[in-house]
Design a protein around this motif. Sequence first.
Motif: not given
Length: 130
Positions: A111-116
């Motif tokens: 989720a962090q990767t996708l948001s970044r």
Amino acid sequence: MPMSELQFPPLQTAAPSDDTASDNTLLRENITALVQIKNENIARIAQGQVNITAALVEQKWHNRHQIYPYRVKDEIYGAVLSEIISHQPRLKTEVLARLEAVYQKLRDEEAQTLSRTRALLENSYKTPHL
């Protein structure tokens, strides 16, 4: 736009003569065409002409040969854990709890990767160091 629909200039495959200069010219033209194709693909993805999900699916498709061994490894681990649980039923809750904890950690990281990634594409990502 899927890769099959993209239009690229055809690469030359046969040299007009056996001359070294013409071979070098042909090689230079092919390299230029490949660089142009790469730059057009980068520009197409970076400009948001394709959504993030489609871009990720496309990347996974292109990297499927690298992903396949991980799937095999997952299946082997799953089979081993299944055997452990079937022979040691008292360990079932502990094994499942650890698997759930790892799954939640991986989900949070994804989720962090996708948001970044989305923030980078929208030019709104700010690094903590700058």
